[in-house]
Write an enzyme that holds these catalytic residues in place. Structure first.
Site, PDB file in Angstrom:
ATOM      1  N   HIS A 176       0.859  -1.190   0.000  1.00  0.00           N
ATOM      2  CA  HIS A 176       0.000   0.000   0.000  1.00  0.00           C
ATOM      3  C   HIS A 176       0.893   1.238   0.000  1.00  0.00           C
ATOM      4  O   HIS A 176       1.775   1.374   0.847  1.00  0.00           O
ATOM      5  CB  HIS A 176      -0.924   0.004   1.219  1.00  0.00           C
ATOM      6  CG  HIS A 176      -1.931  -1.108   1.190  1.00  0.00           C
ATOM      7  ND1 HIS A 176      -2.230  -1.860   2.298  1.00  0.00           N
ATOM      8  CD2 HIS A 176      -2.681  -1.598   0.176  1.00  0.00           C
ATOM      9  CE1 HIS A 176      -3.146  -2.778   1.967  1.00  0.00           C
ATOM     10  NE2 HIS A 176      -3.425  -2.634   0.684  1.00  0.00           N
ATOM     11  N   GLU A 179       1.964   3.670   3.120  1.00  0.00           N
ATOM     12  CA  GLU A 179       2.547   3.072   4.329  1.00  0.00           C
ATOM     13  C   GLU A 179       4.069   3.119   4.253  1.00  0.00           C
ATOM     14  O   GLU A 179       4.740   2.101   4.126  1.00  0.00           O
ATOM     15  CB  GLU A 179       1.995   1.647   4.495  1.00  0.00           C
ATOM     16  CG  GLU A 179       0.479   1.659   4.675  1.00  0.00           C
ATOM     17  CD  GLU A 179      -0.196   0.287   4.563  1.00  0.00           C
ATOM     18  OE1 GLU A 179       0.515  -0.737   4.579  1.00  0.00           O
ATOM     19  OE2 GLU A 179      -1.442   0.244   4.451  1.00  0.00           O
ATOM     20  N   GLU A 378       2.072  -5.504  10.878  1.00  0.00           N
ATOM     21  CA  GLU A 378       1.486  -4.155  10.812  1.00  0.00           C
ATOM     22  C   GLU A 378       2.352  -3.321  11.746  1.00  0.00           C
ATOM     23  O   GLU A 378       2.253  -3.439  12.967  1.00  0.00           O
ATOM     24  CB  GLU A 378       0.025  -4.174  11.276  1.00  0.00           C
ATOM     25  CG  GLU A 378      -0.922  -4.921  10.359  1.00  0.00           C
ATOM     26  CD  GLU A 378      -1.271  -4.156   9.087  1.00  0.00           C
ATOM     27  OE1 GLU A 378      -0.957  -2.957   9.001  1.00  0.00           O
ATOM     28  OE2 GLU A 378      -1.851  -4.771   8.179  1.00  0.00           O
TER      29      GLU A 378
END
Length: 417
Positions: A176, A179, A378
């Site tokens: 993405h 990010e 994450e």
């Protein structure tokens, strides 16, 4: 004398002005029940909510914390709707544009040069991949695995020995575009691996016995766009038939339960899955590379942000994978190790129950292909900065993540055949 510009040039000049976020806010709403979840869903129909967590309207549910960006024009309306419904919310970011500018909080000794303490644009990263091969010709090689929609190269750095039959780990960053902390980690990993080889016992042992395939930026076109035009861009840059909306979410485009969740079929959605499974050039390139190295690849790790989680399959079902206990054990120790330098706390578990259900993710695809140790990090933080993590947090984020990755690699070396 006034110069009159041709209409075409004016249009181009206007189109080239980067998006600004003056007065945009990021709100965090703690939802008590289904009724409050519906208020958010209704607001999303009438206002432009850019969901940061979860990443789409249909994932909003009772007892969930929701983060979203709202533009300056609509923020008053949204806030009064939340007040009217007696919903508890806080403002995480009061002015998004200010935070965009404040990200770059590490002083450059040498402007224009690649730095591990700063965010680097694509040109710097591409030049850096070449430099790493030059500096460490026996340990690093660069493989062009394909090109993007806009004809940018997709580079994988192979770190390790010449023997392709060794056990290997495939790592990717930046699926993405917005990010940015993820590509920063992939660069840090290659740098530390090569720098500490022969000095650090664990890293030396790992590189003597296994290979790492590192894709520093998965979504190159989107990443470039997030630097030049729109800091909040997420998808790739492919054109969609019969739609003005650009881009596919590459992490919804893999051929694994691709069509199983609602609301991923609209090209204007941030989580648009694409017109067909693996329709995107980037997805195909990664798919083909991993398939062709399947005998040696024993682990797949993808790095994204934010929320401080270590996830494993599945995202498209609440069923647990066959080696669930093994994955949970590895994730528990990896997150414990990660917390040691800075006391950074991560949660871990299967995607569907730990974060939210997803379809077409690279993680589930890799697992179903036979890579039974597949994980998604994450990275920092938990929402104070979200996608706008300041550069001053790059080094600590990378240092703690490196410890977890080294643990996973050691485990793979010892426990996989």
């Amino acid at each position: 004398m006034r110069l009159l510009l041709p209409v075409g040039l004016i249009a181009t000049a206007l189109a080239a002005a980067p998006v600004r976020f003056d007065g945009d806010k990021v709100l965090r709403v703690k939802l008590q029940d289904g009724k409050q979840a519906n208020v958010i869903k209704d607001l999303a129909k009438t206002s432009q909510l850019d969901f940061w967590y979860p990443d789409a309207t249909h994932q909003v549910a009772a007892d969930m914390t929701v983060d979203f960006r709202i533009n300056a024009k609509e923020s008053q309306l949204v806030e009064s709707a939340l007040d009217q419904n007696q919903m508890h919310y806080e403002i995480l970011i009061h002015d998004v544009q200010e935070e965009v500018e404040k990200q770059f909080d590490v002083k450059e000794d040498n402007p224009g040069r690649h730095s591990y303490a700063k965010y680097n644009n694509w040109n710097k990263i591409a030049a850096w991949t070449e430099k790493m091969v030059r500096k460490h010709p026996k340990m690093v090689s660069r493989i062009k695995i394909g090109t993007t929609v806009e004809d940018n190269p997709l580079y994988v750095l192979k770190v390790g020995g010449k023997d392709e039959r060794r056990k290997a780990i495939f790592m990717d960053c930046g699926i993405h575009a917005r990010e940015w902390i993820a590509p920063a980690f992939c660069q840090w990993f290659v740098y530390q691996a090569t720098k500490t080889y022969g000095k650090n016992k664990i890293m030396t042992k790992l590189l003597d016995r296994m290979n790492f395939y590192v894709l520093p930026v998965f979504n190159v076109d989107g990443y470039i766009w997030s630097w030049t035009q729109n800091r909040m861009w997420r998808k790739n840059r492919s054109r969609n038939q019969n739609s003005k909306c650009i881009g596919t979410d590459l992490n919804r485009n893999f051929n694994v339960s691709w069509n199983c969740l609602p609301n991923t079929s609209d090209p204007c959605q941030e989580i648009y899955r694409g017109p067909a499974p693996e329709s995107e050039k980037e997805t195909k390139a990664v798919r083909d590379f991993i398939r062709s190295h399947l005998k040696s690849i024993k682990a797949y790790i993808t790095f994204q942000s934010y929320s401080q989680m270590l996830l494993f399959p599945y995202g498209y079902t609440s069923e647990l994978p066959a080696n669930h206990e093994d994955l949970a054990k590895v994730a528990k120790i990896a997150t414990d190790v990660l917390s040691t330098p800075y006391d950074t706390h991560y949660t871990y578990g299967p995607i569907a129950s730990t974060i939210y259900p997803t379809s077409g993710s690279s993680l589930d695809w890799a697992y179903n292909l036979g890579i039974k140790h597949s994980f998604a990090f994450e990275l920092r933080d938990k929402g104070r900065f979200g996608f706008l993590l300041p550069e001053s947090q790059i080094k600590p984020t990378c240092k703690e993540t490196m410890l977890a990755v080294k643990f996973i690699a050691k485990y793979i070396l010892k426990h996989t055949s």
